[in-house]
Design an enzyme around this catalytic site. Structure first.
Site, PDB file in Angstrom:
ATOM      1  CD  GLU A  48       7.170  -1.150  -7.302  1.00 49.88           C
ATOM      2  OE1 GLU A  48       6.754   0.002  -7.483  1.00 49.88           O
ATOM      3  OE2 GLU A  48       8.287  -1.548  -7.663  1.00 49.88           O
TER       4      GLU A  48
ATOM      5  CD  GLU B 137       1.025  -4.515  -2.898  1.00 51.58           C
ATOM      6  OE1 GLU B 137       0.880  -4.325  -4.105  1.00 51.58           O
ATOM      7  OE2 GLU B 137       2.036  -5.050  -2.420  1.00 51.58           O
TER       8      GLU B 137
ATOM      9  CG  ASP C 136       2.195  -8.097  -3.179  1.00 54.00           C
ATOM     10  OD1 ASP C 136       1.386  -8.717  -2.463  1.00 54.00           O
ATOM     11  OD2 ASP C 136       1.918  -7.700  -4.322  1.00 54.00           O
TER      12      ASP C 136
ATOM     13  NE  ARG D 101       4.701  -7.961 -10.098  1.00 51.41           N
ATOM     14  CZ  ARG D 101       3.474  -7.666  -9.666  1.00 51.41           C
ATOM     15  NH1 ARG D 101       3.178  -7.852  -8.385  1.00 51.41           N
ATOM     16  NH2 ARG D 101       2.561  -7.207 -10.481  1.00 51.41           N
TER      17      ARG D 101
END
Length: 768
Positions: free
Chosen positions: A86, A9, A82, A289
């Protein structure tokens, strides 16, 4: 030619991973999402089971082009975004755009960027998890539908240019409800009585404090009690000592990291996530996260080594923590350092502080509980059933407290806790003095970012990836402000009964009400909240918003399809939207009548105007109403008539300056001072309601000096007095005989010769 292309990312992550994989791998970044819902219309085909219409983001077209070329040249493409929903969606979008077979493309995940984790991921690839992708799609589609359909309703019924969001609106509701609690709260005084005792048998007269287990409403009641203590005897009715254990907090989740970084480091939620992202991409911490509190067996073993090395074997005690948050499945581990033996890092001050906090929390979670002795002493007063109570705590073994102690959101309370003397039941104690102090009840505090995240999590609203953008959005939309408030002063009464039995009274002052980085609603935030609550009760309901999150979790687990979930939501929601548009709202509900202006006898009202919150005084028929803007921090809902009338003190005439009236006022672009047709803006520290003549003149003189300096030529030439180099709004330029000419970008204006200027004039087109 490389055999493998790994797509991650972020560029920082790519750089770190490339070091581990060697020459057969090229690692490139997608720079986050490459596609999103189309901005043309809704971007969703409702009739075709809510099919999303995705388009490549404008600034990502070159990135996609480059990745496509590379993907065609390599044997294998590895998607390494990730590991949360998302990230799974990003991997799916990449596969779709790069035309990679979703069921065959290698998807790898890791929760830390270490060599062993990366190599292990390469050895154990999987395919894209479409359940996770669909959970993210459902969130994105639902939020687009809510925003797209609710916002136009707000434009029509409340004010143009407003917007609404599913989770954001509920977060605003929490802040508005807290503000209304504060507005309706009436602080009342009471008296708290504290005695300073020492055991009658103690020659050294070692003092300890005890508080009366009763509070008095008035000064007279408190004084009467103090007088009743003259000559009274005080006897120990209870002396209890209990051993207790205090256990360490679990390792960090996203939410607890945001809360603790706010409390201990003063970081905003967005800043915390930004710094944590950088630490993760450098391979310093695990994925940030997560709502898991688990640690791997390897991490627990490394913690044990560090604890024994720094503190000794007595301080080590392995703990396995269980996640309490429902639906916690986003990551395998809590947030921890990638290498526990790395106690310090290189980086920015913020990175160092956050890393240190994560390291301490992780290691402390694997340390032994602290042993604490809690002592309680109750003291009888002859002639009454009331008791004085003293409590104290002694840490016998500090355990994890040697390294780390968790903070709380609560305001520090007044406490008499201290080390208490050894004392027996039946023993007499002597009062050296007894104090009756006037205290005041306190309104509930406004949320800060940390306490708001905690409340959202308690209600089951949002997930680790949503807390930071939710708070950022409601602030950016102008529904909420982050404010600081200076402390106010108030007087209070102190009654003192001396050992000799003399009662005295003093008036003292104290500071109170100071706030730092607290979230408060704006007037428009309150108006929007009230409208949404009245017309869209279900959307604003905390339980409904939490139940939607559970539905997303069910999609991620493969229990239901995302189209099915959206269909169930959409039909009743769309009906509400249609009903709201047809329902006539009473604009008078948005107007608050404050009272009557004593000068004119007309009504004074507060409402939202074209340029924001304001007050107005109605005029005679055919006359013009008078208007004034509210000050920063004032709310339509809480402003008083007196405060409103003060706002009409502007514009103020401070006197004459150079034959003109020197006026202070507030305009569309802020506060100003004016004389004639000349204006000067007030600075942030200047108050238009209190600014004096001398300061206003100073601002005017500064403005005149700045204007003169701007008008003065940068350079003149003896060869031709009409040839001037001037400084303009968009930079330096040549002014010659009423025409203006651009200067070359690569030359400093002061260095240009007369000959060069003549050449520019002769060869250039004049600028407007």
């Amino acid at each position: 030619m490389q055999e493998n292309l790994v797509i991650v990312e972020s560029p920082a992550k790519a750089k770190t991973i490339e070091k581990f994989l060697g020459k057969d791998y090229i690692v490139k970044s997608s720079f986050g999402h490459i596609r999103d819902l189309s901005k043309k219309g809704l971007g969703i085909d409702i009739e075709a089971e809510f099919t999303p219409n995705y388009e490549i983001l404008g600034d990502k077209k070159k990135v996609v082009e480059e990745l496509s070329k590379l993907a065609d040249k390599v044997n294998t493409v590895w998607l390494a975004s990730d590991e949360d929903r998302e990230g799974e969606a990003i991997a799916w979008h990449l596969a779709e755009v790069l035309q990679l077979p979703v069921d065959k493309t290698k998807r790898i995940v890791f929760h830390e960027i270490t060599k062993s984790a990366i190599l292990n991921a390469i050895e154990n690839p999987r395919t894209i998890d479409l359940n996770l992708v669909n959970a993210q799609q459902a969130r994105r589609v639902l939020d687009r539908i809510v925003g797209f359909e609710l916002s136009p309703v707000l434009w029509k019924k409340v004010k143009p240019s407003l917007s609404a969001g599913r989770v954001q609106s509920v977060a605003v509701r929490l802040i508005v409800e807290r503000e209304r609690e504060i507005i309706s709260f009436n602080s009342t005084p009471f008296y708290r009585v504290v005695a300073h005792f020492y055991p009658a048998s103690d020659d050294k007269q070692t003092l300890f404090k005890a508080e009366l287990a009763h509070r008095f409403e008035t000064k007279e009641q408190a004084a009467e009690f103090l007088r009743s203590c003259v000559g009274a005897s005080f006897t120990v009715a209870k002396a209890e000592e209990k051993p207790m254990k205090r256990y360490p907090a679990a390792p960090f989740t996203t939410s607890t990291l945001q809360q603790e970084a706010g409390r201990k480091l003063g970081m905003s939620v967005a800043q915390t996530m930004s710094v944590a992202q950088r630490l993760y991409e450098q391979g310093l911490i695990t994925y940030m996260r997560t709502d898991s509190v688990n640690l791997s067996a390897q991490a627990i073993a490394q913690c044990k080594q560090e604890i024994e090395l720094h503190f000794g074997k007595d301080y080590s005690s392995a703990h396995n923590y269980k996640t309490k948050t429902k639906g916690a499945q986003e990551a395998h581990e809590a947030i921890r350092p990638s290498y526990i033996n790395r106690t310090e890092i290189e980086g920015t001050p913020a990175e160092k502080k956050l890393y240190d906090l994560i390291w301490k929390r992780t290691v402390a979670s694997q340390m032994v509980a602290a042993d604490v002795d809690r002592t309680t002493i109750a003291i009888d007063i002859d002639g009454t059933t009331w008791q004085f109570v003293a409590s104290g705590e002694v840490v016998r073994f500090d355990g994890f407290l040697r390294l780390y102690s968790e903070s709380t959101d609560e305001e520090p309370a007044e406490s008499n806790e201290a080390i208490l003397p050894k004392i027996e039941v039946g023993e007499k104690v002597i009062a050296s003095q007894i104090l009756g102090t006037e205290r005041f009840t306190v309104a509930p505090p406004r949320y800060n970012e940390a306490s708001l995240v905690k409340r959202l999590e308690e209600l089951g609203i949002g997930r680790p990836s949503t807390y930071a953008p939710t708070i950022t959005t409601i602030i950016n939309r102008g529904y909420v402000v982050k404010q600081n408030k200076e402390a106010l002063k108030r007087s209070y009464t102190l009654l003192t009964l001396s050992a000799a039995g003399k009662l005295s009274e003093k008036q003292l002052t104290e500071s109170y009400g100071k706030e730092k980085n607290r979230l408060a609603p704006t007037d428009i935030g309150m108006v929007v909240n009230d409208y949404l609550e009245s017309q869209f009760e279900q959307i604003m309901d905390y339980n409904f918003t939490a139940s939607v999150e559970k539905e997303f979790d069910r999609i991620a687990e493969g229990d239901i399809t995302w189209n099915e979930m959206i269909t169930r939501f959409y039909s009743p929601f769309h009906t509400l939207v249609d009903k709201a548009i047809e329902t006539q709202t009473d604009k008078n509900n948005q107007v608050r009548v404050l009272g009557i202006d004593p000068e004119s006898g007309h009504a004074v009202k507060a409402r939202i105007g074209r340029y924001g919150p304001m007050v107005e005084i109605e005029a005679e028929e055919g006359g013009k109403n008078r208007f004034a803007s509210l000050k920063k921090g004032q709310l339509i809902e809480s402003i008083t008539l007196e405060e409103a009338l003060e706002l009409f003190a502007l514009p103020r005439n401070l006197g004459k300056y150079e034959g003109e009236d020197l006026m202070v006022g507030i305009g569309r672009y802020g506060a100003y001072v004016r004389y004639g047709n000349s204006f000067a803006s007030l600075t942030k520290s200047d108050d238009p309601y209190t600014i004096q003549y001398e300061r206003a003149v100073q601002l005017i003189e500064q403005q005149k000096a700045s204007a003169a300096a701007a008008a003065a030529p940068i350079k003149t030439f003896a060869e031709d007095k009409d040839m001037l180099i001037k400084n303009g709004r968009y930079g330096a330029y040549i002014a010659y005989k009423g025409k203006n000419y651009r200067l070359p970008h690569n030359r400093k204006p002061e260095q240009l010769s007369y000959e060069e200027c003549v050449k520019i004039v002769n060869t250039s087109k004049k600028t407007k």
